[in-house]
Design an enzyme around this catalytic site. Structure first.
Site, mmCIF file in Angstrom:
data_model
loop_
_atom_site.group_PDB
_atom_site.id
_atom_site.type_symbol
_atom_site.label_atom_id
_atom_site.label_comp_id
_atom_site.label_asym_id
_atom_site.label_seq_id
_atom_site.Cartn_x
_atom_site.Cartn_y
_atom_site.Cartn_z
ATOM 1 C CG ASN A 151 36.483 37.312 47.205
ATOM 2 O OD1 ASN A 151 37.608 37.183 47.666
ATOM 3 N ND2 ASN A 151 35.830 36.334 46.610
ATOM 4 C CD GLU A 248 42.000 27.400 46.284
ATOM 5 O OE1 GLU A 248 40.934 27.479 45.641
ATOM 6 O OE2 GLU A 248 42.412 26.329 46.750
ATOM 7 C CB CYS A 282 36.309 32.357 43.302
ATOM 8 S SG CYS A 282 36.216 31.462 44.863
ATOM 9 C CD GLU A 461 43.189 28.416 50.140
ATOM 10 O OE1 GLU A 461 42.058 28.920 49.970
ATOM 11 O OE2 GLU A 461 44.199 29.088 50.418
HETATM 12 P P1 NDP Z 1 44.040 39.792 41.547
HETATM 13 O O1 NDP Z 1 44.634 38.668 40.806
HETATM 14 O O2 NDP Z 1 43.956 41.104 40.880
HETATM 15 O O3 NDP Z 1 44.870 40.066 42.902
HETATM 16 C C1 NDP Z 1 45.050 39.065 43.885
HETATM 17 C C2 NDP Z 1 46.221 39.449 44.757
HETATM 18 O O4 NDP Z 1 47.431 39.388 44.006
HETATM 19 C C3 NDP Z 1 46.159 40.861 45.317
HETATM 20 O O5 NDP Z 1 46.675 40.860 46.619
HETATM 21 C C4 NDP Z 1 47.049 41.612 44.355
HETATM 22 O O6 NDP Z 1 47.536 42.810 44.893
HETATM 23 C C5 NDP Z 1 48.139 40.600 44.117
HETATM 24 N N1 NDP Z 1 48.911 40.751 42.892
HETATM 25 C C6 NDP Z 1 48.604 41.451 41.769
HETATM 26 N N2 NDP Z 1 49.563 41.271 40.836
HETATM 27 C C7 NDP Z 1 50.504 40.444 41.373
HETATM 28 C C8 NDP Z 1 51.722 39.873 40.897
HETATM 29 N N3 NDP Z 1 52.190 40.111 39.671
HETATM 30 N N4 NDP Z 1 52.409 39.051 41.726
HETATM 31 C C9 NDP Z 1 51.954 38.752 42.959
HETATM 32 N N5 NDP Z 1 50.804 39.268 43.457
HETATM 33 C C10 NDP Z 1 50.085 40.102 42.679
HETATM 34 O O7 NDP Z 1 42.622 39.287 42.059
HETATM 35 P P2 NDP Z 1 41.481 40.147 42.760
HETATM 36 O O8 NDP Z 1 42.022 40.706 44.019
HETATM 37 O O9 NDP Z 1 40.910 41.067 41.740
HETATM 38 O O10 NDP Z 1 40.418 39.041 43.152
HETATM 39 C C11 NDP Z 1 39.420 38.589 42.304
HETATM 40 C C12 NDP Z 1 39.821 37.272 41.679
HETATM 41 O O11 NDP Z 1 40.114 36.334 42.714
HETATM 42 C C13 NDP Z 1 38.730 36.628 40.866
HETATM 43 O O12 NDP Z 1 39.267 36.126 39.675
HETATM 44 C C14 NDP Z 1 38.247 35.484 41.732
HETATM 45 O O13 NDP Z 1 37.678 34.438 41.020
HETATM 46 C C15 NDP Z 1 39.497 35.086 42.426
HETATM 47 N N6 NDP Z 1 39.192 34.375 43.665
HETATM 48 C C16 NDP Z 1 39.406 33.024 43.726
HETATM 49 C C17 NDP Z 1 39.065 32.304 44.863
HETATM 50 C C18 NDP Z 1 39.304 30.840 44.955
HETATM 51 O O14 NDP Z 1 39.325 30.317 46.070
HETATM 52 N N7 NDP Z 1 39.473 30.112 43.878
HETATM 53 C C19 NDP Z 1 38.451 32.962 46.018
HETATM 54 C C20 NDP Z 1 38.312 34.387 45.862
HETATM 55 C C21 NDP Z 1 38.660 35.053 44.709
HETATM 56 P P3 NDP Z 1 46.647 44.169 44.832
HETATM 57 O O15 NDP Z 1 45.210 43.788 44.714
HETATM 58 O O16 NDP Z 1 46.941 44.819 46.111
HETATM 59 O O17 NDP Z 1 47.098 44.872 43.622
#
Ligand code: NDP
Length: 487
Positions: A151, A248, A282, A461
């Site tokens: 995002n 996060e 988020c 963070e």
């Molecule tokens: P995901 O959990 O699907 O993915 C996050 C990252 O983790 C991506 O780079 C993904 O790779 C990678 N990933 C996926 N599976 C694994 C694994 N088993 N081990 C290690 N890495 C892995 O989240 P989204 O990208 O869909 O993001 C949305 C989510 O992020 C929402 O829940 C949102 O609330 C949260 N978020 C939280 C924030 C905060 O500061 N608290 C800020 C922004 C978002 P790939 O996508 O390339 O498959």
């Protein structure tokens, strides 16, 4: 027309993989492939570790003030290239230019600037213990990894690398597969600013590459931004080598609007906290609890402003303030939640459908959606949707509102709107959330720590404490007196 192919960024330059495997990246507003990226195979992964080891040796040996100067140069370059970088974020994420132009790069640069400033100010302690004394050193951890969500791709890369590099660590970052380009640009900027090769590396790919980062015993810490479910997998995997973690994760945050609140301001907050970045934030306040005395006024204004003021369309059009969701899959997921809201009995106040704006007919748009007559047990009220879907609920008394707001396994953020100063603080102090706003919503300056309570996260963070999360304390006892020994 051929599209560019980007390679992984290792040891200060692009490195070709050996597997030849690539993935395609689409512009969510057009459904067109805009470029391809090489996956970090075993060859690239090994090179990343070797590169980071060398980078760490050089970088950690530099005086903090020297690191600070270099990072400040990177900040200058980020700001100078704001428009070029903001455009990349718009094309990768589908968010409006109107936002990216003034938020994404700026808030990333701010955080690097903040930690660059703190780097030379980090000090240890010294204390006398009798005639002997001890002192402590704040030493970097070594190689740290970051795994980002899609995002705020560039901002997340900056928020993770800023404190890590300021404290003297080397970094390996994996952006989301949906949005890989911003991190590559940041890597180029770091090199141009004078960060030694190997200090900041970018590896590309999906979950497998993320898993490798969490497993590698050479990596001492992983800072993850993503979903709660993925976060649990990351923590479990990191436990194998007892890595430090910062998590996060997701939220389902409440906003409480009391009957003495400035209702227009509260509506502004609710709209920002649900429709900014088309709802993909988020900390969004997706559960809006409104006091019964002002409920009608609140939803009347909310409906009118949502229907009149939101302009969906080509995100690069500066007039557009509402973009496309990240992918077709995510679009379908959000639409599925909307169907669920309707089938579970919530009332659709506005929205509730996919959009096909004239200027971006193939984009993954979902109309800004508001449900009323919601109850706490509905799926749309309980689960994070990560799209432009707001649930409005009614409350009658303060204690009831607090209890309902806290009735979730998540605890990322919360907000209160009231003109009663005592109530504002009393209520906020009882809300189980790490990031809270009073008569405001969503602002997250570099100085303020952010992170979740409950299952929304571990660690923080931004803010001064984060620098400590990228160091380890070494205690050194100095004997000034003879050792007393029974042997
Ligand atoms: P995901 O959990 O699907 O993915 C996050 C990252 O983790 C991506 O780079 C993904 O790779 C990678 N990933 C996926 N599976 C694994 C694994 N088993 N081990 C290690 N890495 C892995 O989240 P989204 O990208 O869909 O993001 C949305 C989510 O992020 C929402 O829940 C949102 O609330 C949260 N978020 C939280 C924030 C905060 O500061 N608290 C800020 C922004 C978002 P790939 O996508 O390339 O498959």
């Amino acid at each position: 027309m051929t599209t560019p192919v980007y390679q992984n960024f290792i040891n200060g330059h692009f490195l070709k993989n050996q597997s030849g495997e690539t993935f395609a990246v689409k512009n969510p507003a057009t459904d067109e492939v805009i470029y391809h990226v090489e996956v970090a195979d075993a060859f690239v992964q090994n090179a990343a570790i070797e590169s980071a080891k060398q980078g760490f040796a050089t970088w950690s040996a530099m005086a903090p003030i020297e690191r600070s100067r270099i990072l400040l140069k990177a900040v200058e370059l980020l700001r100078a290239r704001n428009d070029e970088l903001a455009k990349i974020e718009v094309l990768d994420t589908g968010k409006p230019w109107q936002e990216a132009e003034c938020v994404d790069v700026q808030t990333g640069a701010d955080v690097i600037e903040y930690f660059a400033g703190l780097a030379p100010a980090q000090v240890g302690q010294q204390q006398m213990v009798g005639e002997d004394f001890y002192y402590t050193r704040k030493e970097p951890l070594g190689i740290c990894a970051g795994i980002g969500a899609w995002n705020y791709p560039l901002q997340i890369a900056c928020w993770k690398s800023g404190p890590a590099l300021a404290a003297g660590n080397a970094f390996i970052f994996k952006p989301s597969e949906e949005t890989p380009l911003g991190a590559i640009k940041l890597a180029e900027i770091f090199i141009e600013a004078g960060v030694p090769a190997g200090v900041f590396n970018v590896v590309q790919g999906a979950a497998e590459v993320g898993q490798w980062l969490t497993q590698s015993a050479d990596i001492k810490k992983v800072s993850f931004t993503g979903e709660v479910g993925t976060g649990k997998k990351v923590v479990a995997s990191a436990a194998g080598s007892l890595k430090d973690v910062t998590m996060e994760l997701g939220g389902k945050s409440p906003l409480l609007v009391f009957d003495d609140a400035d209702i227009s301001q509260a509506v502004s907050a609710a709209m920002l906290g649900n429709f900014y970045t088309q709802g993909e934030i988020c900390t969004n306040c997706t559960r809006i609890y409104v006091h019964k005395n002002v409920y009608q006024q609140f939803i009347d204004e909310l409906k009118a402003r949502t229907e009149q003021n939101i302009i969906a369309g080509d995100p690069m059009d500066p007039e557009v303030n509402f973009g496309a969701l990240i992918s077709k899959n995510h679009h379908d997921l959000v639409m599925g939640y909307i169907d669920k809201g309707i089938s579970e009995g919530a009332t659709l106040l506005t929205g509730g459908k996919a959009l096909s704006p004239e200027s971006a007919p193939n984009g993954y748009f979902v109309a800004p959606t508001v449900f009323t007559d919601c109850s706490d047990d509905m799926t749309i009220v309980k689960e994070e949707i990560f799209g432009p879907v707001m649930s409005v609920l009614v409350f009658e008394d303060e204690d009831d509102a607090i209890r309902r707001a806290n009735d979730t396994h998540l605890g990322l953020a919360a907000g209160v709107f009231t003109k009663d100063i005592k109530r504002a603080h009393r209520v906020i102090h009882q809300l189980q959330a790490g990031i809270c706003w009073i008569n405001s919503y969503g602002n997250s300056p570099a100085e303020m720590p952010v992170g979740g309570y409950k299952q929304s996260g571990i660690g923080r963070e931004n803010g001064i404490e984060t620098l400590d999360h990228y160091t380890q304390t070494k205690s050194i006892y100095v004997g000034m007196t003879d050792i007393e020994s029974p042997f």
